[in-house]
Design an enzyme around this catalytic site. Structure first.
Site, PDB file in Angstrom:
ATOM      1  N   ARG A  72      43.069  -8.145 -35.612  1.00 12.58           N
ATOM      2  CA  ARG A  72      43.212  -9.603 -35.385  1.00 12.58           C
ATOM      3  C   ARG A  72      42.263 -10.423 -36.251  1.00 12.58           C
ATOM      4  O   ARG A  72      41.814 -11.492 -35.835  1.00 12.58           O
ATOM      5  CB  ARG A  72      42.980  -9.965 -33.908  1.00 12.58           C
ATOM      6  CG  ARG A  72      44.048  -9.466 -32.963  1.00 12.58           C
ATOM      7  CD  ARG A  72      45.202 -10.457 -32.892  1.00 12.58           C
ATOM      8  NE  ARG A  72      46.329  -9.861 -32.184  1.00 12.58           N
ATOM      9  CZ  ARG A  72      46.589 -10.082 -30.886  1.00 12.58           C
ATOM     10  NH1 ARG A  72      45.852 -10.901 -30.197  1.00 12.58           N
ATOM     11  NH2 ARG A  72      47.611  -9.501 -30.321  1.00 12.58           N
ATOM     12  N   ASP A 105      53.862  -9.814 -35.654  1.00  8.74           N
ATOM     13  CA  ASP A 105      53.608  -9.376 -34.287  1.00  8.74           C
ATOM     14  C   ASP A 105      54.470  -8.171 -33.948  1.00  8.74           C
ATOM     15  O   ASP A 105      55.578  -8.034 -34.471  1.00  8.74           O
ATOM     16  CB  ASP A 105      53.868 -10.505 -33.286  1.00  8.74           C
ATOM     17  CG  ASP A 105      53.187 -10.224 -31.959  1.00  8.74           C
ATOM     18  OD1 ASP A 105      51.980 -10.519 -31.839  1.00  8.74           O
ATOM     19  OD2 ASP A 105      53.837  -9.655 -31.055  1.00  8.74           O
ATOM     20  N   TYR A 161      56.847  -3.970 -23.031  1.00  6.64           N
ATOM     21  CA  TYR A 161      57.127  -5.411 -23.098  1.00  6.64           C
ATOM     22  C   TYR A 161      58.620  -5.698 -22.915  1.00  6.64           C
ATOM     23  O   TYR A 161      59.003  -6.677 -22.290  1.00  6.64           O
ATOM     24  CB  TYR A 161      56.648  -5.987 -24.437  1.00  6.64           C
ATOM     25  CG  TYR A 161      55.143  -6.134 -24.509  1.00  6.64           C
ATOM     26  CD1 TYR A 161      54.507  -7.262 -24.007  1.00  6.64           C
ATOM     27  CD2 TYR A 161      54.338  -5.133 -25.054  1.00  6.64           C
ATOM     28  CE1 TYR A 161      53.124  -7.402 -24.050  1.00  6.64           C
ATOM     29  CE2 TYR A 161      52.959  -5.256 -25.108  1.00  6.64           C
ATOM     30  CZ  TYR A 161      52.356  -6.388 -24.601  1.00  6.64           C
ATOM     31  OH  TYR A 161      51.000  -6.513 -24.630  1.00  6.64           O
ATOM     32  N   ARG A 192      42.615 -16.954 -34.012  1.00  6.29           N
ATOM     33  CA  ARG A 192      42.156 -18.255 -33.523  1.00  6.29           C
ATOM     34  C   ARG A 192      40.661 -18.490 -33.588  1.00  6.29           C
ATOM     35  O   ARG A 192      40.208 -19.619 -33.442  1.00  6.29           O
ATOM     36  CB  ARG A 192      42.643 -18.456 -32.081  1.00  6.29           C
ATOM     37  CG  ARG A 192      44.136 -18.744 -32.010  1.00  6.29           C
ATOM     38  CD  ARG A 192      44.679 -18.497 -30.627  1.00  6.29           C
ATOM     39  NE  ARG A 192      44.646 -17.075 -30.340  1.00  6.29           N
ATOM     40  CZ  ARG A 192      45.071 -16.523 -29.200  1.00  6.29           C
ATOM     41  NH1 ARG A 192      45.530 -17.282 -28.236  1.00  6.29           N
ATOM     42  NH2 ARG A 192      45.026 -15.223 -29.039  1.00  6.29           N
ATOM     43  N   ARG A 200      48.062 -22.688 -38.360  1.00  6.62           N
ATOM     44  CA  ARG A 200      48.956 -22.509 -37.213  1.00  6.62           C
ATOM     45  C   ARG A 200      49.490 -23.864 -36.733  1.00  6.62           C
ATOM     46  O   ARG A 200      50.661 -23.988 -36.384  1.00  6.62           O
ATOM     47  CB  ARG A 200      48.210 -21.803 -36.092  1.00  6.62           C
ATOM     48  CG  ARG A 200      49.128 -21.355 -34.956  1.00  6.62           C
ATOM     49  CD  ARG A 200      48.278 -20.691 -33.896  1.00  6.62           C
ATOM     50  NE  ARG A 200      48.986 -20.303 -32.713  1.00  6.62           N
ATOM     51  CZ  ARG A 200      49.549 -21.134 -31.846  1.00  6.62           C
ATOM     52  NH1 ARG A 200      49.525 -22.438 -32.061  1.00  6.62           N
ATOM     53  NH2 ARG A 200      50.151 -20.661 -30.768  1.00  6.62           N
TER      54      ARG A 200
END
Ligand code: CP3
Length: 342
Positions: free
Chosen positions: A23, A73, A150, A27, A36
């Site tokens: 990552r 992703d 998921y 952010r 973003r």
């Protein structure tokens, strides 16, 4: 000169381990937040090659990591197979759910990834042109079990209970889902390699909730199948496998799957892993991501201890899981400086 990450993956013991961070585009970086915002939302960022390439390059420019990981992703594969996918700000991903054999049957064929995910391959082509010559380009996908958790639950779950329940209720349908994801992942990673990925990584973030035969059948076997197929199509392509929280099952994992490197989460003791996992080849890891928030002497001490423990064999320095949004970029710089001075 061969790139340092490729040398470590080929089994070479280097004086200083190469570094990247899970990552690393994210952010905690103000420049990521700006791009973003420009993209509007997370999925638009993934599917806009110029912007996805830009955020991939940001941590390389700022920190000089030895590898760049494609910005995308793991849930794009379910989307290509026909699942609805959206992200709820502050909560995480949501997908339409798979609850029975007929829903598995209704999924698109594996080669759907070729058209649907073409922007991702374009991002890789841009990156292969723009990355510094010493930086390795890593592609990735979710491993079959983690992606299945998921698709079945429609969201992230603490204990993967819905996926375990489906497995118990209808092992044949569950296996068919695993197979479809595995086949799609082979196609997807193969296309990533053709577009310029020099290494691929499989994220099995929820491997720790599989035990016994289930770990063999749904974590190791699909990874082994993906590794075998990729190496047949692309001889010599290095693969990193991340069976997060596999515990004792980290031992023998590389041999059982054919992976060139096993990524260690931060619950694994470095000395144990040096003796039991690195003995079979390259390892990656495994500083706790919390140190990127707290910094200080503890970060320095723990970073040095990890470098020291893995000094006798091939090692790629990384965190044990992704860096979190509350991390301080200064601590990332301190980690890199500590590794390179150790
Ligand atoms: O490592 C990288 O920098 C490459 C890009 C990458 C992302 N996700 C970007 C991302 C990679 C390799 C992933 C993998 C991924 N995605 C995993 C496996 C690794 C892991 O973390 O265990 C999983 C389980 C996912 C699914 C996913 N995507 C979740 C659960 C979330 C929400 C959690 C969160 O951090 O918000 C995402 C969103 C996501 N994927 C973000 C990023 C940078 C944050 C999205 C944002 O900008 O709002």
């Amino acid at each position: 000169m061969t790139k340092t990450i490729l040398r470590a993956l080929a089994g070479e013991t280097l004086p200083t381990p190469p570094i990247w961070m899970m990552r690393q585009a994210g952010r905690y970086l103000p420049e990521y937040r700006a791009t973003r915002a420009q993209a509007g939302d997370f999925l638009s960022l993934c599917y806009t090659p110029d912007l996805a390439a830009e955020v991939t390059l940001q941590p390389i420019r700022r920190f000089g990591f030895d590898a760049a990981i494609l910005f995308a992703d793991i849930l794009l594969v379910p989307q290509a197979l026909g699942a609805d996918l959206w992200f709820v700000t502050g909560e995480g991903p949501r997908l339409s759910t798979i609850t029975d054999a007929s829903a598995v049957q209704a999924l698109k064929p594996a080669d759907a990834v070729h058209d649907r995910l073409s922007p991702i391959y374009e991002t890789l082509r841009i990156l292969s042109r723009e990355l510094p010559s010493e930086t390795t380009l890593i592609g990735f996908a979710g491993a079959s079990w983690t992606v299945a958790t998921y698709m079945i639950a429609g969201r992230g779950t603490k204990d993967q209970a819905p996926a375990h329940a489906f497995m118990q209720a209808d092992r044949a349908a569950f296996s068919a889902l695993i197979d479809r994801i595995t086949e799609a992942t082979i196609e997807y990673l193969s296309a990533q390699i053709e577009a310029g990925a020099e290494v691929v990584k499989l994220f099995d973030s929820w491997a720790g909730s599989l035990k016994g035969d289930d770990f063999d059948d749904f974590c190791m076997a699909p990874i082994a199948r993906i590794v075998t197929a990729l190496k047949q199509r692309h001889p010599g392509i290095p693969v990193i496998a991340f069976p997060r929280e596999a515990g004792e099952r980290y031992k023998g994992f590389a041999k059982a799957t054919g992976a060139d490197c096993v990524a260690l989460d931060n619950s694994v003791a470095p000395d144990w892993a040096a003796a039991n996992v690195q003995s079979d080849g390259c390892v990656q890891g495994n500083l706790a991501p919390g140190h990127m928030v707290t910094g200080g002497q503890a970060l320095i001490d723990e970073t040095r201890a990890i470098v020291q423990a893995f000094r006798g064999g091939p090692h790629i320095f990384n965190l044990g899981h992704g860096i979190t949004p509350d991390a301080d970029p200064e601590n990332v710089a301190l980690m890199i400086e500590t590794v390179r001075k150790s």
